[in-house]
Design a protein around this motif. Structure first.
Motif, PDB file in Angstrom:
ATOM      1  N   TYR A 242       0.840  -1.197   0.000  1.00 44.62           N
ATOM      2  CA  TYR A 242       0.000   0.000   0.000  1.00 44.62           C
ATOM      3  C   TYR A 242       0.873   1.245   0.000  1.00 44.62           C
ATOM      4  O   TYR A 242       2.048   1.205   0.379  1.00 44.62           O
ATOM      5  CB  TYR A 242      -0.937   0.025   1.222  1.00 44.62           C
ATOM      6  N   THR A 243       0.293   2.353  -0.464  1.00 46.70           N
ATOM      7  CA  THR A 243       0.891   3.679  -0.355  1.00 46.70           C
ATOM      8  C   THR A 243      -0.211   4.596   0.144  1.00 46.70           C
ATOM      9  O   THR A 243      -1.227   4.131   0.656  1.00 46.70           O
ATOM     10  CB  THR A 243       1.440   4.177  -1.708  1.00 46.70           C
TER      11      THR A 243
ATOM     12  N   ASN B  31      -2.673   6.415  -1.304  1.00 46.42           N
ATOM     13  CA  ASN B  31      -4.036   6.205  -1.801  1.00 46.42           C
ATOM     14  C   ASN B  31      -4.145   4.988  -2.733  1.00 46.42           C
ATOM     15  O   ASN B  31      -5.104   4.872  -3.478  1.00 46.42           O
ATOM     16  CB  ASN B  31      -4.566   7.451  -2.517  1.00 46.42           C
ATOM     17  N   ARG B  32      -3.161   4.098  -2.652  1.00 47.51           N
ATOM     18  CA  ARG B  32      -3.159   2.905  -3.495  1.00 47.51           C
ATOM     19  C   ARG B  32      -2.964   1.664  -2.641  1.00 47.51           C
ATOM     20  O   ARG B  32      -2.234   1.693  -1.653  1.00 47.51           O
ATOM     21  CB  ARG B  32      -2.061   2.980  -4.550  1.00 47.51           C
TER      22      ARG B  32
ATOM     23  N   ALA C 131      -2.389  -2.701  -3.245  1.00 46.41           N
ATOM     24  CA  ALA C 131      -2.222  -3.878  -4.099  1.00 46.41           C
ATOM     25  C   ALA C 131      -2.631  -5.098  -3.282  1.00 46.41           C
ATOM     26  O   ALA C 131      -2.244  -5.225  -2.113  1.00 46.41           O
ATOM     27  CB  ALA C 131      -0.774  -4.018  -4.558  1.00 46.41           C
TER      28      ALA C 131
ATOM     29  N   ASN D 165      -4.630  -3.998  -8.511  1.00 41.79           N
ATOM     30  CA  ASN D 165      -4.087  -2.694  -8.122  1.00 41.79           C
ATOM     31  C   ASN D 165      -5.257  -1.736  -8.021  1.00 41.79           C
ATOM     32  O   ASN D 165      -6.050  -1.628  -8.963  1.00 41.79           O
ATOM     33  CB  ASN D 165      -3.073  -2.203  -9.153  1.00 41.79           C
ATOM     34  N   TRP D 166      -5.358  -1.059  -6.884  1.00 40.94           N
ATOM     35  CA  TRP D 166      -6.475  -0.155  -6.606  1.00 40.94           C
ATOM     36  C   TRP D 166      -5.963   1.253  -6.364  1.00 40.94           C
ATOM     37  O   TRP D 166      -4.925   1.436  -5.715  1.00 40.94           O
ATOM     38  CB  TRP D 166      -7.223  -0.569  -5.351  1.00 40.94           C
ATOM     39  N   GLU D 167      -6.727   2.237  -6.804  1.00 43.47           N
ATOM     40  CA  GLU D 167      -6.460   3.642  -6.489  1.00 43.47           C
ATOM     41  C   GLU D 167      -7.760   4.261  -5.984  1.00 43.47           C
ATOM     42  O   GLU D 167      -8.819   4.072  -6.585  1.00 43.47           O
ATOM     43  CB  GLU D 167      -5.972   4.391  -7.725  1.00 43.47           C
TER      44      GLU D 167
ATOM     45  N   MET E 197     -13.079   3.687  -4.670  1.00 41.08           N
ATOM     46  CA  MET E 197     -12.084   3.199  -5.619  1.00 41.08           C
ATOM     47  C   MET E 197     -12.376   3.796  -6.997  1.00 41.08           C
ATOM     48  O   MET E 197     -13.449   3.606  -7.547  1.00 41.08           O
ATOM     49  CB  MET E 197     -12.120   1.672  -5.679  1.00 41.08           C
TER      50      MET E 197
ATOM     51  N   ARG F 199      -9.349   0.190 -10.812  1.00 41.88           N
ATOM     52  CA  ARG F 199      -9.153  -1.216 -10.424  1.00 41.88           C
ATOM     53  C   ARG F 199      -8.589  -1.948 -11.629  1.00 41.88           C
ATOM     54  O   ARG F 199      -9.186  -1.949 -12.698  1.00 41.88           O
ATOM     55  CB  ARG F 199     -10.477  -1.857 -10.013  1.00 41.88           C
TER      56      ARG F 199
END
Length: 156
Positions: free
Chosen positions: A80-81, A83-84, A86, A108-110, A117, A120
């Motif tokens: 994760y970061t 706002n993302r 995985a 992978n999600w943002e 979300m 995707r």
């Protein structure tokens, strides 16, 4: 706009919460409810299918769960970061002819600032299995019980 906590920026704990919430939503097999976790203009790639917007999400998931019977899904945080996120995931289902499958994938999600979300990207591989090979056993549709093993514990 209604927030959908947890919100970015993510910590390890909130990213895990977000992953479990997504897993529980998909295990409901309720396309309309699941679509509310995504922005109105969400953009997906699911295998070789491209989806844009909540209406297309609902149509996609409706068709998916008409084909993929007795669907059960487990997701696990990979990274994760701010706002993302995985994830890796595995689901089991059967087709109308009774053939069972175990599908392995990565997403992978943002997320936007409201915790919805907006992107995707999913890559998925299907493995035919026998009914005896199934590992996901809980009453469905519905969430995976808290005491049911996750992917790591199952050796997946």
């Amino acid at each position: 706009m209604t927030d959908r906590p947890p919100l970015p920026p993510f910590t390890e704990a909130t990213a895990i919460q977000k992953v479990r919430a997504a897993e529980n939503g998909w295990n409901s097999r309720n396309p309309e409810a699941v679509s509310l976790a995504y922005t109105e203009d969400t953009s997906w790639r699911n295998r070789d299918t491209f989806v844009t917007g909540r209406a297309e999400v609902v149509a996609f998931l409706t068709q998916k769960w008409e084909r993929e019977l007795d669907y059960r899904l487990i997701k696990e945080l990979w990274a994760y970061t701010e706002n993302r996120i995985a994830v890796r995931f595995v689901y089991e289902c059967r087709d109308a002819a009774g053939q069972w499958y175990r599908s392995h994938g990565n997403e992978n999600w943002e997320f936007d600032e409201h915790g919805l979300m907006r992107v995707r990207k999913a890559s998925i591989n299907d493995q035919p299995i026998t009914e005896a090979d199934r590992l996901f056993h809980w009453d469905a549709p519905g969430p995976r019980p808290e005491d049911h093993p996750g992917l790591t514990e199952l050796g997946l």
